[in-house]
Design an enzyme around this catalytic site. Structure first.
Site, PDB file in Angstrom:
ATOM      1  N   PHE A 200      86.697  -7.071   7.403  1.00 37.05           N
ATOM      2  CA  PHE A 200      87.984  -6.418   7.622  1.00 37.05           C
ATOM      3  C   PHE A 200      89.088  -7.322   7.095  1.00 37.05           C
ATOM      4  O   PHE A 200      89.193  -8.485   7.451  1.00 37.05           O
ATOM      5  CB  PHE A 200      88.215  -6.082   9.101  1.00 37.05           C
ATOM      6  CG  PHE A 200      89.323  -5.096   9.261  1.00 37.05           C
ATOM      7  CD1 PHE A 200      89.103  -3.741   9.051  1.00 37.05           C
ATOM      8  CD2 PHE A 200      90.618  -5.514   9.559  1.00 37.05           C
ATOM      9  CE1 PHE A 200      90.136  -2.816   9.146  1.00 37.05           C
ATOM     10  CE2 PHE A 200      91.658  -4.605   9.662  1.00 37.05           C
ATOM     11  CZ  PHE A 200      91.411  -3.255   9.451  1.00 37.05           C
TER      12      PHE A 200
ATOM     13  N   GLY B 185     100.071   0.328   3.316  1.00 38.78           N
ATOM     14  CA  GLY B 185      99.390  -0.884   2.875  1.00 38.78           C
ATOM     15  C   GLY B 185      99.767  -1.405   1.504  1.00 38.78           C
ATOM     16  O   GLY B 185      99.660  -2.606   1.243  1.00 38.78           O
TER      17      GLY B 185
ATOM     18  N   ARG C 183     100.705  -7.676   8.236  1.00 37.20           N
ATOM     19  CA  ARG C 183     101.160  -7.249   6.908  1.00 37.20           C
ATOM     20  C   ARG C 183     101.998  -8.332   6.229  1.00 37.20           C
ATOM     21  O   ARG C 183     102.069  -8.410   5.016  1.00 37.20           O
ATOM     22  CB  ARG C 183     102.016  -5.986   7.009  1.00 37.20           C
ATOM     23  CG  ARG C 183     101.286  -4.750   7.493  1.00 37.20           C
ATOM     24  CD  ARG C 183     102.161  -3.514   7.263  1.00 37.20           C
ATOM     25  NE  ARG C 183     101.747  -2.372   8.058  1.00 37.20           N
ATOM     26  CZ  ARG C 183     100.793  -1.508   7.701  1.00 37.20           C
ATOM     27  NH1 ARG C 183     100.166  -1.665   6.566  1.00 37.20           N
ATOM     28  NH2 ARG C 183     100.482  -0.489   8.475  1.00 37.20           N
TER      29      ARG C 183
ATOM     30  N   ASP D  52      88.119   1.400   0.162  1.00 34.45           N
ATOM     31  CA  ASP D  52      87.029   1.037   1.077  1.00 34.45           C
ATOM     32  C   ASP D  52      85.979   2.153   0.997  1.00 34.45           C
ATOM     33  O   ASP D  52      85.129   2.151   0.093  1.00 34.45           O
ATOM     34  CB  ASP D  52      87.638   0.874   2.468  1.00 34.45           C
ATOM     35  CG  ASP D  52      86.657   0.384   3.513  1.00 34.45           C
ATOM     36  OD1 ASP D  52      85.572  -0.071   3.150  1.00 34.45           O
ATOM     37  OD2 ASP D  52      86.982   0.463   4.708  1.00 34.45           O
TER      38      ASP D  52
ATOM     39  N   ASP E  22      97.128  -4.270   7.096  1.00 34.87           N
ATOM     40  CA  ASP E  22      97.268  -4.538   8.527  1.00 34.87           C
ATOM     41  C   ASP E  22      95.971  -4.409   9.304  1.00 34.87           C
ATOM     42  O   ASP E  22      95.010  -3.770   8.874  1.00 34.87           O
ATOM     43  CB  ASP E  22      98.248  -3.534   9.133  1.00 34.87           C
ATOM     44  CG  ASP E  22      97.636  -2.123   9.229  1.00 34.87           C
ATOM     45  OD1 ASP E  22      97.189  -1.613   8.194  1.00 34.87           O
ATOM     46  OD2 ASP E  22      97.577  -1.567  10.351  1.00 34.87           O
TER      47      ASP E  22
ATOM     48  N   GLU F  44      97.178   1.543  -4.877  1.00 33.60           N
ATOM     49  CA  GLU F  44      96.504   1.463  -3.575  1.00 33.60           C
ATOM     50  C   GLU F  44      96.356   0.015  -3.147  1.00 33.60           C
ATOM     51  O   GLU F  44      96.203  -0.881  -3.980  1.00 33.60           O
ATOM     52  CB  GLU F  44      95.087   2.055  -3.690  1.00 33.60           C
ATOM     53  CG  GLU F  44      95.014   3.544  -3.439  1.00 33.60           C
ATOM     54  CD  GLU F  44      94.960   3.889  -1.947  1.00 33.60           C
ATOM     55  OE1 GLU F  44      95.435   3.079  -1.111  1.00 33.60           O
ATOM     56  OE2 GLU F  44      94.454   4.969  -1.635  1.00 33.60           O
TER      57      GLU F  44
HETATM   58  P1  IMP Z   1      89.257   4.247   2.632  1.00 30.74           P
HETATM   59  O1  IMP Z   1      89.713   5.687   2.750  1.00 30.74           O
HETATM   60  O2  IMP Z   1      88.161   3.933   3.599  1.00 30.74           O
HETATM   61  O3  IMP Z   1      88.889   3.859   1.223  1.00 30.74           O
HETATM   62  O4  IMP Z   1      90.468   3.324   3.060  1.00 30.74           O
HETATM   63  C1  IMP Z   1      91.733   3.833   3.227  1.00 30.74           C
HETATM   64  C2  IMP Z   1      92.740   2.871   3.754  1.00 30.74           C
HETATM   65  O5  IMP Z   1      92.242   2.236   4.902  1.00 30.74           O
HETATM   66  C3  IMP Z   1      93.132   1.759   2.809  1.00 30.74           C
HETATM   67  O6  IMP Z   1      94.096   2.163   1.861  1.00 30.74           O
HETATM   68  C4  IMP Z   1      93.682   0.769   3.804  1.00 30.74           C
HETATM   69  O7  IMP Z   1      95.029   1.071   4.137  1.00 30.74           O
HETATM   70  C5  IMP Z   1      92.783   0.957   5.002  1.00 30.74           C
HETATM   71  N1  IMP Z   1      91.706  -0.048   4.966  1.00 30.74           N
HETATM   72  C6  IMP Z   1      90.488   0.029   4.390  1.00 30.74           C
HETATM   73  N2  IMP Z   1      89.800  -1.122   4.532  1.00 30.74           N
HETATM   74  C7  IMP Z   1      90.634  -1.945   5.223  1.00 30.74           C
HETATM   75  C8  IMP Z   1      90.523  -3.294   5.671  1.00 30.74           C
HETATM   76  O8  IMP Z   1      89.531  -4.010   5.475  1.00 30.74           O
HETATM   77  N3  IMP Z   1      91.606  -3.783   6.345  1.00 30.74           N
HETATM   78  C9  IMP Z   1      92.728  -3.047   6.612  1.00 30.74           C
HETATM   79  N4  IMP Z   1      92.884  -1.803   6.190  1.00 30.74           N
HETATM   80  C10 IMP Z   1      91.840  -1.251   5.506  1.00 30.74           C
HETATM   81 MG    MG Z   2      96.133   0.487   7.056  1.00 29.31          MG
END
Ligand code: IMP
Ligand code: MG
Length: 187
Positions: A152, A42, A165, A103, A159, A99
């Protein structure tokens, strides 16, 4: 399933934010040569723009990869390292972790823990997006582009099921199912 994109952040706004972050990093790393570590996939577009906007001499650019959501739009609650670093790339170095979006915070926390095992001199986090509504583990973002609502997000490297992307701006993805009688049902 119909996918609808709602514009959140324009490419022009992204350029301004990337320049602002690059200037802050240039100021803070003026007398150091940091190692920049991007989290695949990402962050790849953000990383490429960010390092080109920076004046600071960067010692090395490295990439790590954590497991993704796949076709799901919610985190599975754990992060698996799929691609790591060679033993001595960050040891004793000033590391900037880049990063795409924080999220739940689970994968960023895993990435920071992984890097700390190699005892960097310092480590700071630069994230393009922060989605604080869904945080499950606290994360300090030292350099942040934008806060985003609990939607989202796709575009600018980010993506949904590997799509979108390539979009130069950032969008909220809305998915709806067409119903025969009453229009659309949001899911
Ligand atoms: P986390 O571990 O939940 O903080 O998120 C990890 C990864 O999930 C991020 O680095 C993104 O690659 C993906 N991600 C989190 N939220 C979104 C979103 O809203 N859209 C797409 N990818 C996401
Ligand atoms: Mg992703």
């Amino acid at each position: 399933m119909k996918e609808n994109l709602v514009s959140l952040i324009s490419k022009e706004e992204i350029v301004l934010a990337v320049n602002r972050l690059a200037q802050a990093l240039d100021r803070d790393y003026a007398d150091r040569t940091p190692v920049v570590v991007g989290v695949l996939k990402g962050s790849f577009i953000f990383l490429a723009d960010l390092i080109r906007a920076m004046q600071t001499t960067i010692a090395n650019v490295e990439l790590i990869r954590l497991s993704s959501y796949g076709a799901a739009t919610v985190s599975a609650g754990e992060a698996t390292l799929l691609l790591g670093l060679k033993e001595d790339t960050v040891r004793g170095r000033d590391v900037i972790l880049v990063e795409d979006i924080v999220d739940t915070g689970i994968s960023t926390t895993a990435a920071l823990q992984y890097l700390k095992r190699y005892q960097p001199a310092s480590i700071k986090l630069c994230a393009l997006l922060d989605k604080p509504a869904r945080r499950r583990t606290p994360v300090t973002i030292d350099y942040l582009g934008f806060k985003v609502p609990d939607q989202f997000i796709v575009g600018y490297g980010i993506d949904f099921d590997e799509k979108y992307r390539q979009l130069p701006g950032i969008y909220a993805l809305e998915r709806s199912m067409k119903s025969d009688v009453s229009g659309s049902i949001r899911v």
